[in-house]
Design a protein around this motif. Structure first.
Motif, PDB file in Angstrom:
ATOM      1  N   GLY A 188     -33.271 -15.221 -63.788  1.00 33.00           N
ATOM      2  CA  GLY A 188     -32.728 -13.873 -63.651  1.00 33.00           C
ATOM      3  C   GLY A 188     -31.879 -13.651 -62.419  1.00 33.00           C
ATOM      4  O   GLY A 188     -31.559 -12.509 -62.091  1.00 33.00           O
ATOM      5  N   TRP A 189     -31.501 -14.737 -61.715  1.00 28.97           N
ATOM      6  CA  TRP A 189     -30.744 -14.561 -60.474  1.00 28.97           C
ATOM      7  C   TRP A 189     -29.450 -13.779 -60.701  1.00 28.97           C
ATOM      8  O   TRP A 189     -29.052 -12.973 -59.867  1.00 28.97           O
ATOM      9  CB  TRP A 189     -30.421 -15.902 -59.829  1.00 28.97           C
ATOM     10  N   ASP A 190     -28.790 -14.024 -61.836  1.00 29.60           N
ATOM     11  CA  ASP A 190     -27.492 -13.369 -62.054  1.00 29.60           C
ATOM     12  C   ASP A 190     -27.619 -11.996 -62.711  1.00 29.60           C
ATOM     13  O   ASP A 190     -26.754 -11.149 -62.533  1.00 29.60           O
ATOM     14  CB  ASP A 190     -26.596 -14.259 -62.938  1.00 29.60           C
ATOM     15  N   SER A 191     -28.689 -11.807 -63.472  1.00 32.31           N
ATOM     16  CA  SER A 191     -28.750 -10.555 -64.230  1.00 32.31           C
ATOM     17  C   SER A 191     -29.546  -9.462 -63.520  1.00 32.31           C
ATOM     18  O   SER A 191     -29.604  -8.342 -63.998  1.00 32.31           O
ATOM     19  CB  SER A 191     -29.347 -10.806 -65.616  1.00 32.31           C
ATOM     20  N   LEU A 192     -30.163  -9.793 -62.389  1.00 29.80           N
ATOM     21  CA  LEU A 192     -30.958  -8.789 -61.681  1.00 29.80           C
ATOM     22  C   LEU A 192     -30.304  -8.436 -60.351  1.00 29.80           C
ATOM     23  O   LEU A 192     -29.624  -9.259 -59.743  1.00 29.80           O
ATOM     24  CB  LEU A 192     -32.362  -9.343 -61.387  1.00 29.80           C
ATOM     25  N   SER A 193     -30.564  -7.192 -59.906  1.00 24.19           N
ATOM     26  CA  SER A 193     -30.152  -6.837 -58.547  1.00 24.19           C
ATOM     27  C   SER A 193     -31.083  -7.545 -57.571  1.00 24.19           C
ATOM     28  O   SER A 193     -32.121  -8.057 -57.958  1.00 24.19           O
ATOM     29  CB  SER A 193     -30.239  -5.331 -58.363  1.00 24.19           C
ATOM     30  N   LYS A 194     -30.695  -7.557 -56.286  1.00 28.26           N
ATOM     31  CA  LYS A 194     -31.526  -8.226 -55.290  1.00 28.26           C
ATOM     32  C   LYS A 194     -32.944  -7.688 -55.281  1.00 28.26           C
ATOM     33  O   LYS A 194     -33.915  -8.422 -55.207  1.00 28.26           O
ATOM     34  CB  LYS A 194     -30.926  -8.006 -53.895  1.00 28.26           C
ATOM     35  N   LYS A 195     -33.041  -6.365 -55.345  1.00 28.58           N
ATOM     36  CA  LYS A 195     -34.364  -5.748 -55.292  1.00 28.58           C
ATOM     37  C   LYS A 195     -35.176  -6.085 -56.531  1.00 28.58           C
ATOM     38  O   LYS A 195     -36.365  -6.350 -56.455  1.00 28.58           O
ATOM     39  CB  LYS A 195     -34.226  -4.218 -55.169  1.00 28.58           C
ATOM     40  N   GLN A 196     -34.501  -6.043 -57.682  1.00 30.75           N
ATOM     41  CA  GLN A 196     -35.204  -6.363 -58.918  1.00 30.75           C
ATOM     42  C   GLN A 196     -35.728  -7.797 -58.886  1.00 30.75           C
ATOM     43  O   GLN A 196     -36.833  -8.078 -59.328  1.00 30.75           O
ATOM     44  CB  GLN A 196     -34.266  -6.193 -60.120  1.00 30.75           C
ATOM     45  N   HIS A 197     -34.902  -8.696 -58.346  1.00 28.08           N
ATOM     46  CA  HIS A 197     -35.346 -10.085 -58.311  1.00 28.08           C
ATOM     47  C   HIS A 197     -36.527 -10.263 -57.377  1.00 28.08           C
ATOM     48  O   HIS A 197     -37.470 -11.000 -57.676  1.00 28.08           O
ATOM     49  CB  HIS A 197     -34.206 -11.025 -57.920  1.00 28.08           C
TER      50      HIS A 197
END
Lengths: 519, 382
Positions: free
Chosen positions: A120-129
């Motif tokens: 999910g590195w590309d599909s999530l925001s930093k916080k989400q990740h």
């Protein structure tokens, strides 16, 4: 019909092998997941990409380890049913509950976010990740909590009662099951032991890069985060180990006496055996180095408390076996259909010792006509193997203190800014990598082997718990397990070494050592 | 019905729902894993398939673990009898499942062709073996198993062997469950992929849905006309405390009895039949999403239909039918059931919520897996 002695032995070996392999992978999962979280938090707060690379690289090693952890853990859950079926039906009512909850609350969380963490590195925001990372770590720790609650019940069965109508132990109080002190202390001790493992792992491998002069910025930052983490954890693990000791002294005196090779009750304050060579046959220590007055202080934090010795506990257990015989006789009458209230109240008076009566099943089908010799033999069985417990315990403690010292030196030198020049220390950091695993395995050996001859302490004997399986069947399955685990372990180590040696170049950002050479 | 008896039925419904959930999610992973070497010829094609199921297979498999742990917690004696009775069948499933976490994780870590081919076949074994054995186990539940209990200690006496499990009807059930997982896997692959893998998956879904329908009808006919089913004629007043005192009769067609008693239950086999039919039609018409949804419908129907047939049996005993394990005579105590059901009630919506979040994030913006995606993201994918 009971399983034969050989069949029970084999089932025990099979479970022991599986549990030991499982715990080669679990501590790193527990510890590294939170170290990954610390690294990624640093990424979120500083915005420095190197922390993201660190999360990705150590995450890669995490994944290699995690895969085998999953499959070894699955093996344990299957074996409760396949090899320990009487155990399963006898305590499943209460023991199964934390396992089922573990699946719903912890393992699902961990496994679902595992995929998101890696893909999910590309599909999530930093916080989400970071949130996905948090869920992964939280899931693994919760999983440990629930498994330790189940294990705690085996060590110190609270919150349950024996129901003669269903011939099993049933839940009396779920809250007691959860707050079982053995479970809670054991959980924290285990999880923090995992943090130490993760910290030693990251420090050791980072030290390797530093010594090789590769990817220094990456390696030093990794080392620093892990060392700080490790210092706190290694202090806490000793602190919790001490608490664990107190709880064992209170709830499992026989196990404690075996760990300390205390054959006879000494007048308080008793001497502490620093080193001893116990003889199981003669019930004495062939040789011992003692520290006067220290035993009570160490295991009960008191100079006045008397610590019972093995011989004295043995005498108590003989009485319990006598009571257990009575309980068994009464139970037989009740099960045969006699519902006389006097009979039942008589049974209730002795039922706490029913398990001790069941110890005799190994020697005589009809427990009530056990001979005095058989009672003596059954009582002797309640003494676990003293020498192995005594020594594995001391190996664990020694490693614990050694690692505390290790992290103290590391953090001090780090603070002074001299660490990166201390090549000898860094070299030792690499050699220290296996130590936390050895300590963890020794600790579990003490916990589980020290529980013998019971699966449920003082309630259900191991012999009785096993499924009635043929020796050829269990031999075949045990060898297959051993073969699978060994091969998978070799493959895992091969990949682990390959990627650990490769270092952050393995995540293909184009910035690290081996990628420079390629260009 | 007493409150406790109702609670036991609720637990049965909950565990049945988890079995359906596993078949729906873990099911397409098993199917796709079995199809892997056939729908993917080149390394890239195979990586397309692996990366369709790779990021989420782990969570999906947890449903299976919840089934196991759930049976342990809810019906400890059924857990004990089935796991030790089906000893090697269970362990073979377990050993096959070993191949999955390492297969997914390790396969693409090294570039050697023989390494990758080895793990492809390992994933194949890890998928096909459980797919078949789950069905064989269901078949054996329908046939009954040779066990009884000691009346005093309730200790199990199981008199069967591994080879007794391989009754032709049980094998048929094994092939049936394999075909169900394959159809579902193919439907999922055709939904998530584009290009050659999509084309092959679509054809597979068409073929397998017809194959499934044929086997499903055959199995139903056998249950109606050939196989002796079990029927509870009477229960003791307090079944939990008298687990060996049921009155159970055997006769042909007994497994269809529930459908005649409760006609609404016909909805399950109807969906089990119609779902796959529409899988075929939609695959043919290139309706990707509908094809997958119809497969979902088919799986829900098929799995539920077995549950409805068996109810209230968990495990009938072929040698001592009166000692059969039922929903009402082998469950945990009331307090345990309440605890587990409460946790399930709280956790299931939470799990649905975050699982939905994960799938959305991974497959959002109409992402499709193709060989070019695999090429572009070669270092971050499986």
């Amino acid at each position: 019909m009971l399983a034969s002695v050989a069949s029970v032995e084999l089932s025990r070996w099979q479970f022991g092998i599986s549990a030991s392999f499982h715990f080669m992978f679990v501590p790193l999962t527990l510890g590294l997941s939170w170290i990954l979280f610390a690294m990624e938090s640093a990424y979120l707060y500083t915005g420095n990409v190197i922390y993201r690379d660190m999360t990705k690289f150590w995450g890669k090693l995490f994944a290699i380890n995690f895969a085998v952890g999953v499959l070894t853990g699955l093996s344990l859950e299957f074996q409760f049913g396949t090899n320990w079926s009487y155990y399963s039906q006898y305590v499943g009512d209460i023991f199964g509950t934390p396992l089922a909850i573990e699946g719903l609350v912890a393992f699902m969380l961990e496994s679902t976010f595992l995929g998101l963490f890696f893909f999910g590195w590309d599909s999530l925001s930093k916080k989400q990740h970071l949130f996905a990372n948090f869920c992964l770590a939280l899931g693994s720790s919760l999983s440990a909590l629930l498994i330790l609650i189940a294990n705690g019940f085996m060590q110190h069965p609270v919150g349950a009662f024996f129901n003669y109508q269903t011939m099993r132990m049933e839940t009396g109080n779920l809250w007691q099951l959860i707050i079982n002190p053995i479970a809670q202390i054991g959980f924290i001790h285990t999880v923090i032991g995992g943090y130490v493992t993760g910290a030693v792992f990251v420090c050791g491998i980072s030290a390797y890069y530093i010594l090789k002069g590769r990817d220094l910025a990456f390696a030093k930052r990794s080392f620093a985060i892990a060392a700080g983490f490790g210092l706190i954890a290694s202090f806490m693990v000793i602190f919790m180990g001490d608490a664990n000791g107190l709880a064992v002294a209170k709830n499992q005196p026989m196990k404690l006496a075996a760990i300390e090779a205390e054959w006879h009750t000494q007048k308080a304050p008793a001497a502490f055996n620093l080193i001893a060579f116990p003889s199981q046959k003669e019930h004495r220590n062939l040789y011992a180095i003692k520290i006067p007055d220290m035993l009570g202080l160490i295991v009960a934090h008191s100079f006045n408390v008397q610590i019972p010795g093995i011989e004295n506990l043995l005498a108590e257990n003989e009485v319990k076996i006598q009571n257990g015989i009575k309980a068994y006789g009464l139970l037989q009458q009740i099960r045969a259909g006699n519902n006389d209230p006097a009979l039942i109240s008589n049974f209730n008076q002795y039922k706490d010792d029913l398990g001790f009566g069941l110890l005799l099943k190994r020697y005589t089908e009809n427990v009530t006509d056990a001979t005095p010799t058989q009672i003596k033999m059954a009582a002797l069985e309640t003494v676990p193997n003293v020498a192995t417990l005594f020594w594995s315990f001391r190996v664990m403690v020694a490693i614990g203190f050694f690692l505390l010292l290790f992290f103290m030196i590391a953090v001090t030198c780090l603070y002074r800014g001299t660490l990166w020049k201390k090549n000898i220390f860094l070299k030792h950091a690499i050699y220290a990598i296996p130590l936390p695993w050895i300590a963890a395995l020794c600790g579990w050996f003490v916990t589980e082997h020290g529980r013998q001859p019971w699966t449920i302490y003082n309630q259900l004997p191991t012999d009785l718990s096993a499924s009635t399986l043929g020796v050829p069947d269990v031999s075949l399955s045990m060898i297959t397990f051993l073969l699978f685990f060994t091969l998978l372990f070799i493959v895992e180590l091969k990949l682990m070494f390959k990627f650990a040696k490769l270092g952050p170049s393995a995540i293909h950002t184009g910035k690290y050592h081996f990628e420079q050479e390629e260009k | 019905m007493t409150e406790y008896a109702l609670l036991q039925v609720l637990a049965w419904v909950a565990l049945g729902a988890v079995m359906v959930l596993f078949s729906l999610t873990g099911g397409f992973d098993l199917g796709a894993g079995t199809l892997l070497p056939f729908l993917g010829k080149t390394d890239k094609e195979r990586r397309v398939i692996i990366n369709i199921i790779g990021p989420t297979w782990d969570g999906n498999q947890v449903w299976l673990i919840i089934i196991g742990a759930g049976i342990f917690a809810i019906w400890p004696r059924a857990y004990a009898v089935s796991f030790t009775g089906f000893y090697f069948a269970m362990l073979i499933v377990l050993w096959a499942l070993f191949m999955r976490p390492v297969g997914f994780e390790y396969r693409s870590k090294l570039t050697s062709q023989s390494w990758r081919t080895f793990w492809d076949w390992a994933l194949f074994v890890g998928s096909i073996v459980p797919s078949i054995i789950f069905g064989v186990a269901m078949g054996n539940l329908l046939l009954g198993s040779p066990f009884s209990f000691d009346p005093i200690t309730l200790r199990l006496n199981y008199t069967g062997s591994f080879f007794n499990l391989l009754h032709p009807f049980a094998i048929l059930c094994g092939v049936l469950s394999l075909s169900m997982f394959l159809m579902h896997g193919a439907s999922y692959l055709q939904l998530r992929s584009k290009g050659i893998v999509h084309e092959r998956a679509k054809k597979a879904a068409m073929l397998l849905s017809l194959f499934f329908i044929a086997l499903y009808v055959l199995t139903g006919a056998l249950l109606q006309f050939v196989i002796s089913g079990y029927h509870v004629a009477a229960l003791p007043i307090d079944p939990t405390n008298n687990p060996l005192a049921n009155t159970v009769t055997l006769y042909k067609g007994a497994w269809m009895e529930n459908y005649y008693q409760h006609p609404w239950m016909w909805i399950a086999p109807a969906l089990g039949f119609l779902g796959p039919l529409f899988v075929y039609i939609n695959a043919k018409n290139n309706n990707k999403l509908k094809c997958f949804y119809m497969s979902v419908v088919g799986v829900i129907g098929a799995v539920s239909s077995i549950g409805f047939s068996l109810f209230p049996f968990l495990m009938p005993s072929s040698t001592f039918p009166n000692q059969s394990l039922l929903v009402w005579n082998s469950a945990s105590s009331k307090l345990s059931l309440e605890g587990i059901l409460l946790v399930a009630l709280i956790m299931l919506p939470i799990i649905f919520y975050y699982t939905n979040f994960v799938y959305k994030k991974l497959w959002g913006r109409d992402r499709l897996m193709t060989e070019s995606v695999v090429t572009d993201e070669t270092h971050s994918l499986y």
